[in-house]
Scaffold this active site. Structure first.
Site, PDB file in Angstrom:
ATOM      1  N   CYS A   1      41.177  39.963  41.893  1.00  9.08           N
ATOM      2  CA  CYS A   1      40.931  38.520  41.738  1.00  9.08           C
ATOM      3  C   CYS A   1      40.115  38.320  40.468  1.00  9.08           C
ATOM      4  O   CYS A   1      40.587  38.615  39.380  1.00  9.08           O
ATOM      5  CB  CYS A   1      40.279  37.916  42.978  1.00  9.08           C
ATOM      6  N   SER A   2      38.900  37.835  40.583  1.00  6.18           N
ATOM      7  CA  SER A   2      38.073  37.700  39.377  1.00  6.18           C
ATOM      8  C   SER A   2      36.601  37.696  39.752  1.00  6.18           C
ATOM      9  O   SER A   2      35.836  36.887  39.251  1.00  6.18           O
ATOM     10  CB  SER A   2      38.436  36.418  38.617  1.00  6.18           C
TER      11      SER A   2
ATOM     12  N   CYS B   1      37.903  43.096  37.432  1.00  6.52           N
ATOM     13  CA  CYS B   1      38.142  42.829  38.846  1.00  6.52           C
ATOM     14  C   CYS B   1      39.657  42.812  38.996  1.00  6.52           C
ATOM     15  O   CYS B   1      40.318  41.874  38.547  1.00  6.52           O
ATOM     16  CB  CYS B   1      37.533  41.504  39.281  1.00  6.52           C
TER      17      CYS B   1
END
Length: 215
Positions: free
Chosen positions: A119-120, A116
């Site tokens: 972000c995550s 990603c």
């Protein structure tokens, strides 16, 4: 030079709670944890151990069940390819924010890796808590620029002729890697097969374990 398809270029929406920022509830939990630690009522090491358990063991068991069923049941594997969200939901696993899932299958010619970049975003419903390295800026950038080198640092050296596809998760669409089924697993039931599937293999940072390694 990294090899990726158009799926890597999914636009990220920024109107959701990024997993590496505290939501209001997360901030409250963090404040409570800090207060209890200061009062000596909880041991941070014990909390870390619990988090690690859910990150590496309990959470990824859901995804391992999905993989094992895909290996054992061709009809389920086909369903997973067509509509991973529905196939995964049929086993009782659904996204916490209603995101869609896509399963990407490793083959002798292609290895898949999930990242990603902004972000995550992470498939919580099947992999539990994201590992720290998945959220780290170094992984998020280098997985796209040099996926082969990143995998080598994880201990996974792929032959130069094997293609690597990098999939960029978003708030709306998250990925699950279905690793190749190891040799020597004929006749194993789904429970035993699931034991061969690690969290990292379902991100693409590893491959499934062999029965010999498990024993």
């Amino acid at each position: 030079m990294h090899d990726h398809d158009d799926e890597h270029d999914h636009a990220h929406r920024h109107d959701h709670d990024h997993d590496n920022h505290y939501s209001d509830m997360q901030a409250r939990v963090k404040a409570l944890e800090t207060l209890l630690t200061e009062k000596g009522l909880i041991d941070p090491a014990a909390i870390d151990a619990i988090v690690e358990t859910y990150e590496t063991k309990v959470g990824p068991r859901n995804g391992a069940r999905v993989v094992a069923k895909a290996w054992s049941d061709p009809e389920f594997a086909d369903w997973l390819k067509r509509d991973a969200t529905a196939a995964i939901a049929s086993l009782g696993f659904t996204g916490r924010q209603g995101e869609h899932m896509r399963a990407v299958f490793n083959t002798p010619d292609t290895h898949n890796l999930i990242v990603c970049t902004l972000c995550s975003c992470y498939p919580w419903s099947v992999l539990g808590l994201p590992p720290v390295w998945y959220k780290a800026p170094a992984y998020r950038s280098r997985a796209v620029i040099d996926p082969r080198g990143v995998l080598a640092e994880f201990g996974l050296t792929l032959p130069p002729e094997k293609k690597i596809r990098v999939w960029d998760s978003t708030a709306e669409l998250r990925y699950l890697v279905i690793p190749e089924r190891p040799d020597g697993t004929e006749g194993m039931d789904e429970a035993a097969l699931a034991d061969l599937v690690s969290r990292d293999a379902m991100i693409g940072a590893a491959v499934a374990g062999s029965p010999e390694a498990l024993s």
